[in-house]
Design a protein around this motif. Structure first.
Motif, PDB file in Angstrom:
ATOM      1  N   SER A 235       0.716  -1.111  -0.038  1.00  0.00           N
ATOM      2  CA  SER A 235       0.030  -0.121  -0.063  1.00  0.00           C
ATOM      3  C   SER A 235       0.940   1.168   0.029  1.00  0.00           C
TER       4      SER A 235
ATOM      5  N   GLY B 251       1.924   2.195  -3.626  1.00  0.00           N
ATOM      6  CA  GLY B 251       0.872   2.753  -4.460  1.00  0.00           C
ATOM      7  C   GLY B 251      -0.173   1.758  -4.863  1.00  0.00           C
ATOM      8  N   VAL B 252      -0.120   0.674  -4.279  1.00  0.00           N
ATOM      9  CA  VAL B 252      -1.132  -0.254  -4.522  1.00  0.00           C
ATOM     10  C   VAL B 252      -2.417  -0.005  -3.963  1.00  0.00           C
ATOM     11  N   ASN B 253      -3.486   0.040  -4.845  1.00  0.00           N
ATOM     12  CA  ASN B 253      -4.964   0.340  -4.277  1.00  0.00           C
ATOM     13  C   ASN B 253      -5.312  -1.289  -3.483  1.00  0.00           C
TER      14      ASN B 253
END
Lengths: 394, 337
Positions: free
Chosen positions: B230, B233-235
């Motif tokens: 997270s 930048g991972v949703n």
């Protein structure tokens, strides 16, 4: 409104209202469970604030999308990582995540940036090895390189020195200082080492009992009593001038008197105190390192003002203390006009039939003490003093 | 990326092995058919030979189904292993197969479908699909609310236990002769698959497999765990729902056509990791798909041939031959955690 952080309904730290500037090296100090991690997780948006908000470059943290946030802020967590079958290079290249395209293919630029990051953390040589096969120190470097490859403006690190030995600990802090000084990255870190903090950091924040107890440059913030309060130290004492923490000499067992000076007493204090002996020492000048160490480990110290010749009254006080003591140690202190009277202490002790241990050579002792030198117990080092004392006790 | 040079040779080789496994499956069976006849049928259709129907309508769809189904199961397992960061997770861990089993048990073992079963030959396939997708919708609804992967995993396991206990009750009241059919279905088989079923499975399969390939970037980020992912930048929520949807849908489609074929989804990702020497999912997804295809194809061939003309269930073969392979690979090489 002040920031409050915590989990669910439980507030861990409240009343936080601080500004952190670009390129600052900021450290949270505090005991385990004081909420350092909770604060850092909130700053990283891994936790939502319970009250108030975190702002980054003037924008509220929650308004940023996850890729924008990742381009500004990199995080290093405490958890021990096991990353599957990937090399240190591939691991560090993960930092390029917010910069790469849909399938995550690395461009020439991404590869270049990753290499640079690895070099900057002195990890160029481990690129091709598998991450899981690295040592803890090497892993931590790869983890730092990953954060750096993300090209953030802020790096947040939670206890990055936790699993490291002293050498790697110092190297890591030096690398972080490099980030802040040369790359202008704001580094926010939580640490345990008060000694390192005092010597290296720009800003420290002391976290204790659900609040920020103090915030500012370490030489202003880290005072003897604040550090003692911060960690509830009752068995150890922090010496501000030296920036070290010493265990307090608190035994009720046998007592030894160390005649010391010029730093020769320090190793003896530590080794004897560790083995549970009560310590008295004198006569030491107040500008001597032995003085600071002896005080912070809680030895009884008879002292004299800096550079002044030892007064007779001090000598008399030492003799009174020495009356009940059987073991006297001559640390082999250097002799000058100001502390020559200490030799008298040793000579008296020998005459009174006490056991006197010395670190001097036989020849040096003969020159100093004449006849009495025959009755001294000669020791090769601090450890053999301890062995002699223990041996004679039985 | 040091692996790519070596792996550029591996992929064509795996592709070749898929073709070999496919050809073997078409060429061999309980009825022996000359090779030139088979090639003729493949080129000119089934109408010129006595064996046309066997090759065209039985062997061909079955060979393709086992290859595509194997690829789907392997990738479904890989996705869940990556998301849960747990090497002993398989595609059915969230309860998809138990849901399918329950529905199949209800329609084949009880009188609910009395008379209806003979009207529609696809009844157990439809029931399996309904059961599997039902569970998938339920798990996705839960995944939208639950943040922790571990809790999601445990809830999936619990759903499995609940459906299995109901299935057990249904079995207890079932008639003996129907029971055998159900038990065999539970061990999976690609036998009797029709072109219609194959078409649905392959179209869905290709779409879902491409979908899986497009999330290989966040899958790699998940190697470091959810928190790190997270902050990179991972949703995380969208990714979680995508993984659950893709893996459950892949597993559901295969289960509907061939029953719950076990082991492939659990073991093949390990073989792929060990073969490729990487955890990079951009390589692992295609590698798992190819390996899954090869191994399932070969296992189906063995299942058909070993006691020919009697067929053994494919799960028996996959476990019996696959488990020792995985064990020996793991003992020889570094562990694939």
């Amino acid at each position: 409104m002040d920031l409050a952080v915590g989990y669910g309904r439980k507030t861990v730290v409240a009343g936080i209202n601080q500004e952190m500037l670009k390129g600052q090296f900021i450290c949270l100090l505090g005991p385990n469970g004081s909420g350092k991690t909770t604060i850092l997780r909130t700053l990283s948006r891994l936790l939502s604030p319970l009250k108030g908000a975190v702002y980054l470059n003037g924008r509220m943290l929650n308004d940023l999308n996850s890729v924008e946030l990742a381009k500004t802020l990199a995080v290093v967590l405490t958890e021990k990582l096991s990353a599957g079958l990937i090399t240190a290079f591939e691991f560090a290249a993960m930092g390029r995540y917010p910069h790469t395209g849909f399938l995550g293919k690395l461009s020439e630029e991404d590869i270049q940036k990753t290499r640079e990051a690895l070099l900057l953390v002195n990890a160029g040589d481990i690129s091709d090895r598998y991450f899981n096969e690295l040592s803890d120190g090497e892993k931590q470097k790869a983890i730092l390189a990953r954060a750096l490859a993300q090209e953030p403006e802020v790096i947040i690190l939670d206890e990055p020195t936790l699993h490291l030995d002293l050498k790697h600990r110092i190297e890591l802090i030096a690398i972080l200082r490099n980030f802040s000084r040369e790359k202008g990255i704001t580094v926010i870190v939580s640490l345990h080492d008060v000694d390192l903090a005092l010597k290296i950091l720009e800003i420290v924040a002391l976290v204790k009992d659900g609040a920020i107890m103090a915030w500012g440059p370490p030489d202003e913030v880290l005072k003897e009593d604040t550090v003692a309060r911060l960690y509830d130290l009752d068995r150890a004492r922090f010496d501000r001038k030296l920036g070290t923490i010493e265990l307090i000499n608190s035994s009720n067992g046998r007592t030894a008197f160390v005649v010391a000076g010029g730093g020769t007493g320090t190793p003896i204090y530590r080794i004897l105190s560790r083995s549970g002996l009560r310590l008295m020492t004198g006569v030491i000048h107040e500008n001597d390192i032995d003085y600071h160490i002896a005080r912070s480990i809680g030895a009884t110290v008879i002292c004299e003002k800096p550079f002044r010749k030892i007064k007779k009254s001090r000598l008399r006080r030492s003799s009174t203390l020495l009356e009940k003591i059987d073991d006297v140690i001559d640390s082999g202190f250097p002799i000058g006009s100001s502390n020559r009277r200490n030799l008298k202490l040793i000579l008296n002790a020998v005459e009174e039939g006490k056991r006197v241990y010395t670190l001097r050579s036989r020849k040096a002792a003969h020159n100093l003490y004449g006849e009495s030198a025959e009755k001294l117990i000669y020791c090769g080092g601090c450890r053999s003093i301890l062995e002699e004392i223990m041996y004679r006790e039985t | 990326m040091p692996h790519i040079a070596k792996n550029s040779l591996l992929f064509p080789m795996l592709g070749l092995l898929v073709l070999v496994s496919f050809s073997l499956n078409v060429s061999f069976g309980s009825v022996s058919i000359p090779f030139d006849q088979i090639t003729d049928i493949l080129q000119n259709g089934p109408d010129h030979h006595w064996s046309g129907q066997i090759v065209w309508n039985m062997r061909l769809p079955r060979a393709m189904a086992s290859i595509i189904g194997g690829a789907m199961l392997a990738v479904a397992g890989l996705l869940l292993q990556a998301y849960f960061r747990n090497p002993i997770v398989g595609p059915f861990v969230l309860g998809v197969s138990s849901g399918a089993s329950l529905m199949v048990a209800l329609v084949t073992l009880t009188t609910l479908s009395l008379g209806f079963a003979h009207v529609n030959p696809y009844i157990s396939g439809i029931a399996a699909l309904a059961g599997a997708l039902g569970i998938m919708v339920l798990v996705i609804a839960i995944a939208a609310k639950i943040k922790s992967p571990v809790i999601l995993l445990i809830i999936g396991l619990m759903i499995g236990y609940i459906t299995r206990s109901v299935t057990g009750a249904v079995i207890a009241f079932a008639e003996a002769e129907r029971l055998r059919g159900f038990l065999l279905w539970q061990m999976g088989s690609f036998a009797g698959i029709t072109w219609e079923e194959l078409k649905i499975m392959s179209i869905g399969g290709v779409l879902l497999l491409s979908g899986a390939f497009t999330i290989s970037k966040p899958l790699n980020a998940f190697l470091l765990g959810e928190d790190y992912a997270s902050t990179m930048g991972v949703n995380v929520k969208r990714f979680r729902l995508l993984v659950v949807f893709l893996s459950c849908a892949l597993a559901s489609l295969v289960t509907a056509t061939a029953g719950p074929v076990s082991f492939i989804g659990l073991a093949v990702p390990h073989m792929a990791r060990l073969l490729m020497n990487t955890s990079n999912h951009r390589l692992l997804i295609p590698a798992s798909a190819l390996l899954g295809a090869i191994i399932t194809g070969v296992c189906d061939l063995i299942a058909r041939m070993v006691f020919s003309p009697v067929e053994t269930p494919i799960s028996g073969v996959t476990c019996l031959f696959g488990a020792p392979i995985v064990i020996s690979l793991l003992l020889k090489k570094r562990t694939a955690s």
